[in-house]
Design a protein around this motif. Sequence first.
Motif, PDB file in Angstrom:
ATOM      1  N   GLY A   1     -11.948  18.990  45.164  1.00  0.00           N
ATOM      2  CA  GLY A   1     -11.361  20.273  44.810  1.00  0.00           C
ATOM      3  C   GLY A   1     -11.154  20.474  43.321  1.00  0.00           C
ATOM      4  N   VAL A   2     -12.092  19.987  42.516  1.00  0.00           N
ATOM      5  CA  VAL A   2     -11.977  20.089  41.062  1.00  0.00           C
ATOM      6  C   VAL A   2     -12.708  21.342  40.598  1.00  0.00           C
ATOM      7  CG1 VAL A   2     -12.454  18.959  38.860  1.00  0.00           C
ATOM      8  CG2 VAL A   2     -11.832  17.593  40.850  1.00  0.00           C
ATOM      9  N   THR A   3     -12.030  22.135  39.782  1.00  0.00           N
ATOM     10  CA  THR A   3     -12.597  23.393  39.305  1.00  0.00           C
ATOM     11  C   THR A   3     -13.234  23.237  37.923  1.00  0.00           C
ATOM     12  OG1 THR A   3     -10.555  24.088  38.223  1.00  0.00           O
ATOM     13  CG2 THR A   3     -10.823  24.704  40.554  1.00  0.00           C
ATOM     14  N   GLU A   4     -14.025  24.250  37.549  1.00  0.00           N
ATOM     15  CA  GLU A   4     -14.604  24.287  36.201  1.00  0.00           C
ATOM     16  C   GLU A   4     -13.503  24.239  35.152  1.00  0.00           C
ATOM     17  OE1 GLU A   4     -17.144  27.638  35.538  1.00  0.00           O
ATOM     18  OE2 GLU A   4     -18.727  26.848  36.826  1.00  0.00           O
ATOM     19  N   GLU A   5     -12.442  24.964  35.397  1.00  0.00           N
ATOM     20  CA  GLU A   5     -11.315  25.013  34.456  1.00  0.00           C
ATOM     21  C   GLU A   5     -10.721  23.613  34.246  1.00  0.00           C
ATOM     22  OE1 GLU A   5      -6.865  26.983  34.146  1.00  0.00           O
ATOM     23  OE2 GLU A   5      -8.345  27.912  35.458  1.00  0.00           O
ATOM     24  N   GLN A   6     -10.601  22.846  35.310  1.00  0.00           N
ATOM     25  CA  GLN A   6     -10.061  21.493  35.191  1.00  0.00           C
ATOM     26  C   GLN A   6     -11.007  20.590  34.394  1.00  0.00           C
ATOM     27  OE1 GLN A   6      -9.476  21.184  39.482  1.00  0.00           O
ATOM     28  NE2 GLN A   6      -7.359  20.528  39.070  1.00  0.00           N
ATOM     29  N   VAL A   7     -12.313  20.710  34.646  1.00  0.00           N
ATOM     30  CA  VAL A   7     -13.288  19.909  33.903  1.00  0.00           C
ATOM     31  C   VAL A   7     -13.211  20.259  32.425  1.00  0.00           C
ATOM     32  CG1 VAL A   7     -15.749  19.472  33.536  1.00  0.00           C
ATOM     33  CG2 VAL A   7     -14.832  19.545  35.859  1.00  0.00           C
ATOM     34  N   ARG A   8     -13.159  21.540  32.106  1.00  0.00           N
ATOM     35  CA  ARG A   8     -13.059  21.970  30.706  1.00  0.00           C
ATOM     36  C   ARG A   8     -11.764  21.461  30.065  1.00  0.00           C
ATOM     37  NH1 ARG A   8     -15.413  27.154  32.614  1.00  0.00           N
ATOM     38  NH2 ARG A   8     -17.619  27.042  32.019  1.00  0.00           N
ATOM     39  N   SER A   9     -10.686  21.464  30.831  1.00  0.00           N
ATOM     40  CA  SER A   9      -9.413  20.982  30.318  1.00  0.00           C
ATOM     41  C   SER A   9      -9.492  19.494  29.982  1.00  0.00           C
ATOM     42  CB  SER A   9      -8.317  21.238  31.355  1.00  0.00           C
ATOM     43  OG  SER A   9      -7.103  20.677  30.938  1.00  0.00           O
ATOM     44  N   HIS A  10     -10.111  18.718  30.855  1.00  0.00           N
ATOM     45  CA  HIS A  10     -10.279  17.285  30.588  1.00  0.00           C
ATOM     46  C   HIS A  10     -11.212  17.070  29.392  1.00  0.00           C
ATOM     47  CE1 HIS A  10      -7.938  15.955  33.955  1.00  0.00           C
ATOM     48  NE2 HIS A  10      -8.698  16.591  34.825  1.00  0.00           N
ATOM     49  N   ALA A  11     -12.226  17.897  29.272  1.00  0.00           N
ATOM     50  CA  ALA A  11     -13.143  17.794  28.131  1.00  0.00           C
ATOM     51  C   ALA A  11     -12.406  18.109  26.830  1.00  0.00           C
ATOM     52  CB  ALA A  11     -14.333  18.726  28.320  1.00  0.00           C
ATOM     53  N   ASP A  12     -11.556  19.119  26.856  1.00  0.00           N
ATOM     54  CA  ASP A  12     -10.758  19.463  25.673  1.00  0.00           C
ATOM     55  C   ASP A  12      -9.807  18.329  25.294  1.00  0.00           C
ATOM     56  OD1 ASP A  12     -12.008  21.922  25.518  1.00  0.00           O
ATOM     57  OD2 ASP A  12     -10.341  23.019  26.464  1.00  0.00           O
ATOM     58  N   ALA A  13      -9.414  17.548  26.296  1.00  0.00           N
ATOM     59  CA  ALA A  13      -8.505  16.424  26.054  1.00  0.00           C
ATOM     60  C   ALA A  13      -9.247  15.169  25.604  1.00  0.00           C
ATOM     61  CB  ALA A  13      -7.696  16.137  27.314  1.00  0.00           C
ATOM     62  N   GLY A  14     -10.597  15.258  25.547  1.00  0.00           N
ATOM     63  CA  GLY A  14     -11.352  14.133  25.014  1.00  0.00           C
ATOM     64  C   GLY A  14     -12.371  13.499  25.933  1.00  0.00           C
ATOM     65  N   ALA A  15     -12.461  13.920  27.177  1.00  0.00           N
ATOM     66  CA  ALA A  15     -13.464  13.362  28.092  1.00  0.00           C
ATOM     67  C   ALA A  15     -14.832  13.938  27.732  1.00  0.00           C
ATOM     68  CB  ALA A  15     -13.110  13.695  29.540  1.00  0.00           C
ATOM     69  N   CYS A  16     -15.745  13.073  27.295  1.00  0.00           N
ATOM     70  CA  CYS A  16     -17.039  13.533  26.791  1.00  0.00           C
ATOM     71  C   CYS A  16     -18.209  13.262  27.723  1.00  0.00           C
ATOM     72  CB  CYS A  16     -17.340  12.865  25.450  1.00  0.00           C
ATOM     73  SG  CYS A  16     -16.172  13.301  24.170  1.00  0.00           S
ATOM     74  N   THR A  17     -17.988  12.476  28.759  1.00  0.00           N
ATOM     75  CA  THR A  17     -19.071  12.111  29.662  1.00  0.00           C
ATOM     76  C   THR A  17     -18.639  12.349  31.106  1.00  0.00           C
ATOM     77  OG1 THR A  17     -18.325   9.820  29.924  1.00  0.00           O
ATOM     78  CG2 THR A  17     -19.818  10.278  28.067  1.00  0.00           C
ATOM     79  N   PRO A  18     -19.605  12.464  32.018  1.00  0.00           N
ATOM     80  CA  PRO A  18     -19.237  12.592  33.432  1.00  0.00           C
ATOM     81  C   PRO A  18     -18.387  11.421  33.917  1.00  0.00           C
ATOM     82  CG  PRO A  18     -21.506  13.241  33.135  1.00  0.00           C
ATOM     83  CD  PRO A  18     -21.046  12.678  31.819  1.00  0.00           C
ATOM     84  N   ARG A  19     -18.627  10.228  33.393  1.00  0.00           N
ATOM     85  CA  ARG A  19     -17.830   9.068  33.791  1.00  0.00           C
ATOM     86  C   ARG A  19     -16.380   9.229  33.351  1.00  0.00           C
ATOM     87  NH1 ARG A  19     -20.388   3.293  33.243  1.00  0.00           N
ATOM     88  NH2 ARG A  19     -21.549   4.251  34.921  1.00  0.00           N
ATOM     89  N   GLN A  20     -16.163   9.770  32.158  1.00  0.00           N
ATOM     90  CA  GLN A  20     -14.792   9.987  31.685  1.00  0.00           C
ATOM     91  C   GLN A  20     -14.119  11.097  32.480  1.00  0.00           C
ATOM     92  OE1 GLN A  20     -15.635  10.598  27.527  1.00  0.00           O
ATOM     93  NE2 GLN A  20     -15.247   8.455  27.024  1.00  0.00           N
TER      94      GLN A  20
END
Length: 78
Positions: free
Chosen positions: A11-30
């Motif tokens: 149940g992970v949304t695009e918004e959540q993925v973008r939020s994690h990316a903004d927090a520093g997650a740069c790869t699918p593994r992160q």
Amino acid sequence: MNRVFVCSCFGVTEEQVRSHADAGACTPRQIASACKAGTDCGGCVRRIQALLGRGACPRRQPADGAGQPLTAELPEAA
């Protein structure tokens, strides 16, 4: 609010993925470490890659900063 799910397994949304990316997650593994997206069936990994985009994270610089090749002279075997 219209939620677009990236990972239906967790149940992970695009918004959540973008939020994690903004927090520093740069790869699918992160991203997976942050929210489990991509760890079950794997069907969303390509979508996560697309959301992260190319060049989203700065490339790492060599530790010495000089850009020298990582080779060294080794002593000859006895």
